[in-house]
Design a protein around this motif. Structure first.
Motif, PDB file in Angstrom:
ATOM      1  N   ALA A  19      -3.659  -8.585  15.546  1.00  0.00           N
ATOM      2  CA  ALA A  19      -4.267  -9.266  14.467  1.00  0.00           C
ATOM      3  C   ALA A  19      -5.404  -8.821  14.462  1.00  0.00           C
ATOM      4  CB  ALA A  19      -4.084 -10.444  15.033  1.00  0.00           C
ATOM      5  N   ASN A  20      -6.292  -8.901  16.082  1.00  0.00           N
ATOM      6  CA  ASN A  20      -7.566  -8.746  15.466  1.00  0.00           C
ATOM      7  C   ASN A  20      -8.282  -7.222  15.095  1.00  0.00           C
ATOM      8  OD1 ASN A  20      -8.448 -10.839  16.414  1.00  0.00           O
ATOM      9  ND2 ASN A  20      -8.161 -10.603  19.369  1.00  0.00           N
ATOM     10  N   TYR A  21      -7.055  -6.277  15.737  1.00  0.00           N
ATOM     11  CA  TYR A  21      -7.129  -4.573  15.019  1.00  0.00           C
ATOM     12  C   TYR A  21      -6.775  -4.177  13.453  1.00  0.00           C
ATOM     13  CZ  TYR A  21      -7.670  -5.549  20.522  1.00  0.00           C
ATOM     14  OH  TYR A  21      -8.209  -5.147  21.037  1.00  0.00           O
ATOM     15  N   ARG A  22      -6.442  -5.305  13.126  1.00  0.00           N
ATOM     16  CA  ARG A  22      -5.046  -4.962  11.882  1.00  0.00           C
ATOM     17  C   ARG A  22      -6.375  -4.710  10.811  1.00  0.00           C
ATOM     18  NH1 ARG A  22      -2.672  -9.299  10.687  1.00  0.00           N
ATOM     19  NH2 ARG A  22      -0.627  -8.024  12.472  1.00  0.00           N
ATOM     20  N   ASN A  23      -5.880  -4.157   9.766  1.00  0.00           N
ATOM     21  CA  ASN A  23      -6.535  -3.650   8.556  1.00  0.00           C
ATOM     22  C   ASN A  23      -5.994  -3.750   7.517  1.00  0.00           C
ATOM     23  OD1 ASN A  23      -7.855  -2.587   6.592  1.00  0.00           O
ATOM     24  ND2 ASN A  23      -7.776  -0.880   6.640  1.00  0.00           N
ATOM     25  N   GLN A  24      -6.490  -4.979   7.008  1.00  0.00           N
ATOM     26  CA  GLN A  24      -5.113  -6.030   6.119  1.00  0.00           C
ATOM     27  C   GLN A  24      -5.206  -5.114   4.431  1.00  0.00           C
ATOM     28  OE1 GLN A  24      -3.152  -8.208   6.140  1.00  0.00           O
ATOM     29  NE2 GLN A  24      -3.736  -9.778   7.291  1.00  0.00           N
ATOM     30  N   SER A  25      -6.097  -4.274   4.842  1.00  0.00           N
ATOM     31  CA  SER A  25      -6.148  -3.221   3.009  1.00  0.00           C
ATOM     32  C   SER A  25      -5.338  -2.027   3.876  1.00  0.00           C
ATOM     33  CB  SER A  25      -7.424  -3.314   2.347  1.00  0.00           C
ATOM     34  OG  SER A  25      -8.168  -2.725   3.174  1.00  0.00           O
ATOM     35  N   ALA A  26      -4.868  -1.653   4.832  1.00  0.00           N
ATOM     36  CA  ALA A  26      -4.171  -0.210   4.980  1.00  0.00           C
ATOM     37  C   ALA A  26      -3.201   0.014   4.775  1.00  0.00           C
ATOM     38  CB  ALA A  26      -4.109   0.208   6.277  1.00  0.00           C
ATOM     39  N   ILE A  27      -2.942   0.916   4.085  1.00  0.00           N
ATOM     40  CA  ILE A  27      -1.306   0.980   3.712  1.00  0.00           C
ATOM     41  C   ILE A  27      -0.635   2.440   3.209  1.00  0.00           C
ATOM     42  CG2 ILE A  27       0.262   0.723   1.326  1.00  0.00           C
ATOM     43  CD1 ILE A  27      -1.902  -2.249   0.374  1.00  0.00           C
ATOM     44  N   MET A  28       0.330   3.164   3.715  1.00  0.00           N
ATOM     45  CA  MET A  28       0.469   4.124   3.596  1.00  0.00           C
ATOM     46  C   MET A  28       0.564   4.356   2.366  1.00  0.00           C
ATOM     47  SD  MET A  28       2.966   6.221   6.080  1.00  0.00           S
ATOM     48  CE  MET A  28       2.844   7.657   6.846  1.00  0.00           C
ATOM     49  N   ASP A  29       0.164   5.706   1.351  1.00  0.00           N
ATOM     50  CA  ASP A  29       0.542   5.938   0.284  1.00  0.00           C
ATOM     51  C   ASP A  29       1.988   6.517   0.562  1.00  0.00           C
ATOM     52  OD1 ASP A  29      -0.784   7.723  -1.671  1.00  0.00           O
ATOM     53  OD2 ASP A  29       0.436   9.207  -1.036  1.00  0.00           O
ATOM     54  N   LYS A  30       2.422   6.249  -0.624  1.00  0.00           N
ATOM     55  CA  LYS A  30       3.544   5.677  -1.172  1.00  0.00           C
ATOM     56  C   LYS A  30       4.260   7.717  -0.974  1.00  0.00           C
ATOM     57  CE  LYS A  30       5.943   6.625  -5.030  1.00  0.00           C
ATOM     58  NZ  LYS A  30       6.543   5.876  -6.473  1.00  0.00           N
ATOM     59  N   ASN A  31       3.709   8.598  -1.904  1.00  0.00           N
ATOM     60  CA  ASN A  31       3.795   9.547  -1.939  1.00  0.00           C
ATOM     61  C   ASN A  31       3.878  10.390  -0.321  1.00  0.00           C
ATOM     62  OD1 ASN A  31       4.439   9.766  -4.589  1.00  0.00           O
ATOM     63  ND2 ASN A  31       2.263  10.253  -4.626  1.00  0.00           N
ATOM     64  N   LYS A  32       3.013  10.547   0.492  1.00  0.00           N
ATOM     65  CA  LYS A  32       2.845  10.843   1.929  1.00  0.00           C
ATOM     66  C   LYS A  32       3.565  10.625   2.700  1.00  0.00           C
ATOM     67  CE  LYS A  32      -2.253  12.202   1.730  1.00  0.00           C
ATOM     68  NZ  LYS A  32      -3.944  11.244   2.474  1.00  0.00           N
ATOM     69  N   LEU A  33       4.252   9.021   2.821  1.00  0.00           N
ATOM     70  CA  LEU A  33       4.870   8.723   2.836  1.00  0.00           C
ATOM     71  C   LEU A  33       7.055   9.199   2.810  1.00  0.00           C
ATOM     72  CD1 LEU A  33       6.194   6.163   5.618  1.00  0.00           C
ATOM     73  CD2 LEU A  33       6.860   4.479   3.007  1.00  0.00           C
ATOM     74  N   PHE A  34       6.477   9.724   1.747  1.00  0.00           N
ATOM     75  CA  PHE A  34       7.729  10.000   1.155  1.00  0.00           C
ATOM     76  C   PHE A  34       7.944  11.801   1.817  1.00  0.00           C
ATOM     77  CE2 PHE A  34       9.401   7.641  -2.904  1.00  0.00           C
ATOM     78  CZ  PHE A  34       9.079   6.358  -1.987  1.00  0.00           C
TER      79      PHE A  34
END
Length: 184
Positions: A19-34
């Motif tokens: 919880a103390n290390y989480r970046n709430q706005s960090a989202i993996m890019d869909k194209n990179k994930l694919f």
């Protein structure tokens, strides 16, 4: 393969280790994930586990799940079931959902358990010195006594490691014993 697709989370679990290390706005890019999913598939991976934070908070969750199911024989989602987006996951016989039971206990919504779908449901229960075993058993009975359940349900019971388990060992062990005796 465990894939952290977002660090966003909509729960506030006392035992959360990141919880103390989480970046709430960090989202993996869909194209990179694919691209990563294609690479994993091409190199023999047959199972992925979508994790977060809370993976259902990824804006492309439904597309990600569909792509995973197109490629892999087994897809597992770790979820706190606070978001109704979990209903966009249609588990197949080999798929599963690992639920944070402690959030389900707080806001129980049976429809988010997707009980009429095949596959397994895993309920991860964290026991602390303040856990109410009676409430846990009541919620478990609502799940297990359900005619809609087509897959299996497994329990994963663990101790709250943020609680001082060395000082509270007897209390926590007694609660785990009580829970075990009620469900066996």
């Amino acid at each position: 393969m465990d894939l952290l697709i977002t660090e966003s989370c909509n729960a506030n679990c006392s035992y959360c280790l990141n919880a103390n290390y989480r970046n709430q706005s960090a989202i993996m890019d869909k194209n990179k994930l694919f691209d990563l999913l294609d690479f994993l598939y091409a190199n023999g991976c047959d199972m992925v586990r979508l994790m977060g934070g809370e993976p259902t908070l990824h804006p492309n969750f439904k597309e990600i799940v569909q792509r995973c199911q197109d490629l892999f024989t087994k897809v597992i989602v770790l979820s706190n079931a606070l978001s109704s987006v979990i209903k966009d996951f249609n588990p197949r016989a080999n798929d599963g959902i690992i639920y944070n039971f402690n959030t389900i206990e707080r806001t129980f919504d049976k429809s988010k358990l997707l009980l009429s779908y095949p596959g397994f449901r895993y309920l991860s229960i964290v026991i602390s010195r303040t856990s109410n075993v009676g409430n846990i058993i009541e919620k478990l009975n609502k799940i297990f006594d359900n005619d809609e359940l087509t897959g299996g349900v497994e329990l994963n019971i663990s101790m709250d490691l943020c609680d001082n388990i060395f000082d509270k060992t007897d209390i926590i062990r007694d609660k785990i014993d009580q829970l075990y005796l009620e469900i066996v």
